[in-house]
Design a protein around this motif. Structure first.
Motif, PDB file in Angstrom:
ATOM      1  N   GLY A  62       0.596  -1.605   0.015  1.00 59.74           N
ATOM      2  CA  GLY A  62      -0.061  -0.097  -0.119  1.00 59.74           C
ATOM      3  C   GLY A  62       0.653   1.560  -0.631  1.00 59.74           C
ATOM      4  O   GLY A  62       0.125   2.446   0.528  1.00 59.74           O
ATOM      5  N   PRO A 111       1.439  13.944  -4.101  1.00 59.12           N
ATOM      6  CA  PRO A 111       0.649  14.664  -2.706  1.00 59.12           C
ATOM      7  C   PRO A 111      -0.087  12.929  -2.271  1.00 59.12           C
ATOM      8  O   PRO A 111      -1.380  12.580  -3.346  1.00 59.12           O
ATOM      9  N   ASN A 166      -4.209  12.900  -2.073  1.00 61.84           N
ATOM     10  CA  ASN A 166      -5.371  13.225  -3.087  1.00 61.84           C
ATOM     11  C   ASN A 166      -6.432  12.179  -3.449  1.00 61.84           C
ATOM     12  O   ASN A 166      -6.223  11.368  -4.395  1.00 61.84           O
ATOM     13  N   GLY A 214       1.939   3.125  -3.151  1.00 55.50           N
ATOM     14  CA  GLY A 214       1.929   3.747  -3.935  1.00 55.50           C
ATOM     15  C   GLY A 214       2.469   3.032  -5.114  1.00 55.50           C
ATOM     16  O   GLY A 214       2.443   3.866  -6.339  1.00 55.50           O
ATOM     17  N   LYS A 215       3.157   1.945  -5.367  1.00 55.79           N
ATOM     18  CA  LYS A 215       2.901   1.347  -6.629  1.00 55.79           C
ATOM     19  C   LYS A 215       2.976   0.880  -7.665  1.00 55.79           C
ATOM     20  O   LYS A 215       3.575   1.463  -8.517  1.00 55.79           O
ATOM     21  N   THR A 216       0.977   0.301  -7.389  1.00 61.92           N
ATOM     22  CA  THR A 216       0.999   0.409  -8.540  1.00 61.92           C
ATOM     23  C   THR A 216       0.212   1.774  -9.150  1.00 61.92           C
ATOM     24  O   THR A 216       0.107   2.341 -10.458  1.00 61.92           O
ATOM     25  N   THR A 217      -0.293   2.832  -7.912  1.00 64.17           N
ATOM     26  CA  THR A 217      -0.293   3.986  -8.458  1.00 64.17           C
ATOM     27  C   THR A 217       0.032   4.593  -9.259  1.00 64.17           C
ATOM     28  O   THR A 217      -0.134   5.381 -10.602  1.00 64.17           O
TER      29      THR A 217
HETATM   30  N1  LIG Z   1      -1.670  10.091  -3.826  1.00 60.85           N
HETATM   31  C1  LIG Z   1      -2.695   9.391  -3.576  1.00 60.85           C
HETATM   32  N2  LIG Z   1      -3.257   9.734  -2.663  1.00 60.85           N
HETATM   33  C2  LIG Z   1      -4.674   9.431  -2.103  1.00 60.85           C
HETATM   34  N3  LIG Z   1      -4.711   7.831  -2.135  1.00 60.85           N
HETATM   35  C3  LIG Z   1      -4.111   7.118  -3.028  1.00 60.85           C
HETATM   36  C4  LIG Z   1      -2.257   8.176  -3.420  1.00 60.85           C
HETATM   37  N4  LIG Z   1      -1.629   6.777  -4.389  1.00 60.85           N
HETATM   38  C5  LIG Z   1      -2.196   6.093  -3.709  1.00 60.85           C
HETATM   39  N5  LIG Z   1      -3.399   5.929  -3.035  1.00 60.85           N
HETATM   40  C6  LIG Z   1      -4.752   4.602  -2.374  1.00 60.85           C
HETATM   41  O1  LIG Z   1      -3.438   4.362  -1.539  1.00 60.85           O
HETATM   42  C7  LIG Z   1      -3.514   3.447  -1.730  1.00 60.85           C
HETATM   43  C8  LIG Z   1      -2.800   2.024  -1.669  1.00 60.85           C
HETATM   44  O2  LIG Z   1      -2.083   2.453  -2.919  1.00 60.85           O
HETATM   45  P1  LIG Z   1      -1.361   1.268  -4.109  1.00 60.85           P
HETATM   46  O3  LIG Z   1      -2.787   0.492  -4.105  1.00 60.85           O
HETATM   47  O4  LIG Z   1      -1.307   2.307  -5.664  1.00 60.85           O
HETATM   48  O5  LIG Z   1      -0.399   0.744  -3.332  1.00 60.85           O
HETATM   49  P2  LIG Z   1       1.031  -0.748  -3.718  1.00 60.85           P
HETATM   50  O6  LIG Z   1       1.704  -0.370  -3.289  1.00 60.85           O
HETATM   51  O7  LIG Z   1       0.896  -1.046  -4.587  1.00 60.85           O
HETATM   52  O8  LIG Z   1      -0.156  -2.183  -2.792  1.00 60.85           O
HETATM   53  P3  LIG Z   1       0.333  -2.844  -2.595  1.00 60.85           P
HETATM   54  O9  LIG Z   1       1.266  -3.470  -2.022  1.00 60.85           O
HETATM   55  O10 LIG Z   1      -1.476  -3.588  -2.192  1.00 60.85           O
HETATM   56  O11 LIG Z   1       0.346  -3.866  -4.168  1.00 60.85           O
HETATM   57  C9  LIG Z   1      -4.915   2.472  -3.037  1.00 60.85           C
HETATM   58  O12 LIG Z   1      -6.260   2.562  -2.297  1.00 60.85           O
HETATM   59  C10 LIG Z   1      -4.496   4.060  -3.873  1.00 60.85           C
HETATM   60  O13 LIG Z   1      -6.272   4.418  -4.160  1.00 60.85           O
END
Ligand SMILES: Nc1ncnc2c1ncn2[C@@H]1O[C@H](COP(=O)(O)OP(=O)(O)OP(=O)(O)O)[C@@H](O)[C@H]1O
Ligand SMILES: [Mg+2]
Length: 269
Positions: A20, A224, A226, A22-25
């Motif tokens: 969680g 940020p 957001n 932000g990798k995927t985002t």
């Molecule tokens: N800049 C941001 N602002 C608000 N919410 C965010 C932001 N970046 C990510 N998120 C939210 O935080 C959560 C985790 O983000 P994300 O899925 O990108 O992480 P991840 O590292 O890929 O997670 P995982 O380890 O489960 O694969 C998601 O619900 C995503 O929508």
């Protein structure tokens, strides 16, 4: 476009074993921002959760070929890559089949090189992409190792929270091990601070700590927190398409240009 002009395809693995952060985002929005500046981009979804695939609007029923097929060597990169709604952006989606892969190929020699070999073959065939971004699961398992063995460089998202640095040394140690054994030219591309909340004093302290610990490895751009960014995946769209003007989208566009500049320095070095 660049690859046509003879530029090599650049492969960036987005990894952090912490969940969680932000990798995927980052994979979704950075690839979209690169595509928007005319780079032909491919996202490889290496996470059985398939969040990058869903976030880029690929229905579960449409994932007839996936990263599982590529890693099982039954499909090539070209065959498995699907277009997305974003011009210039393709994806190789993932399915839950990936969960079983580690067991299936556990005794097989060269299992850490499956993705590298597939991408190498793609390059020999005449690469269709300028940038490949690989979205990893939150684990340092065989899937992440395949992604590190295949990559030119690693991009690490770090969430701006108290425990941000926890786990980073383990990740950097793994990068070092991969460099020693599987991929001697692997670079740390950079660290991107994500979900920064300016109202939170602690977040500013975390940014200072990470910068003093990791120096120039940390990108200037900070993403940020957001709400528009977190809403976008439920519409199967990158934030940049959902709301291009929101601060999160703007930050990812800025990150893309910073990455292009770093790429120029890395490839010129
Ligand atoms: N800049 C941001 N602002 C608000 N919410 C965010 C932001 N970046 C990510 N998120 C939210 O935080 C959560 C985790 O983000 P994300 O899925 O990108 O992480 P991840 O590292 O890929 O997670 P995982 O380890 O489960 O694969 C998601 O619900 C995503 O929508
Ligand atoms: Mg993810």
């Amino acid at each position: 476009m660049d690859a046509v002009a003879g530029q090599p395809m650049r492969i960036i693995t987005i990894a952090n074993q912490k969940g969680g952060v932000g990798k995927t985002t980052t994979a979704i929005n950075l690839s979209t921002a690169l595509a928007a500046i005319d780079k032909r981009a491919l996202v490889i979804d290496l996470d059985p959760q398939g969040n990058a695939s869903t976030g880029l609007g690929i229905d579960k029923d449409d994932r007839s070929l996936s990263t599982y097929d590529v890693l099982k060597e039954t499909a090539s990169i070209t065959e498995a890559a699907m277009p997305t709604a974003v011009p210039n952006l393709s994806i190789i989606p993932s399915t839950m089949d990936l969960l079983g892969l580690e067991m299936e190929i556990s005794g097989v020699a060269g299992r850490a090189y499956r993705l590298r070999d597939a991408l190498h073959f793609h390059q020999v065939e005449g690469a269709q992409f300028d940038f490949v971004l690989i979205d990893c699961p939150p684990s340092l398992n065989l899937l992440t190792i395949n992604a590190m063995a295949a990559a030119d460089s690693i991009l690490v998202p770090l969430q701006c929270e108290f425990f941000a640095l926890e786990g980073l040394s383990q990740l950097l140690q793994t990068v070092e091990q991969v460099r020693d054994s599987l991929n001697p030219t692997l670079d740390l591309h950079g660290i991107v601070l994500t979900m920064y909340d300016g109202r939170n004093n602690l977040a500013a302290q975390v940014v200072r700590d990470v910068r003093s610990f990791m120096g120039e490895h940390v990108y200037d751009t900070v993403i940020p927190r957001n709400v528009r960014v977190s809403e976008a995946p439920s519409f199967g769209k990158p934030a940049i398409l959902y709301d291009m003007k929101c601060p999160g989208s703007q930050a990812y566009i800025q990150l893309a240009s910073e990455i292009i500049q770093r790429e120029r320095r890395l490839t010129a070095a």
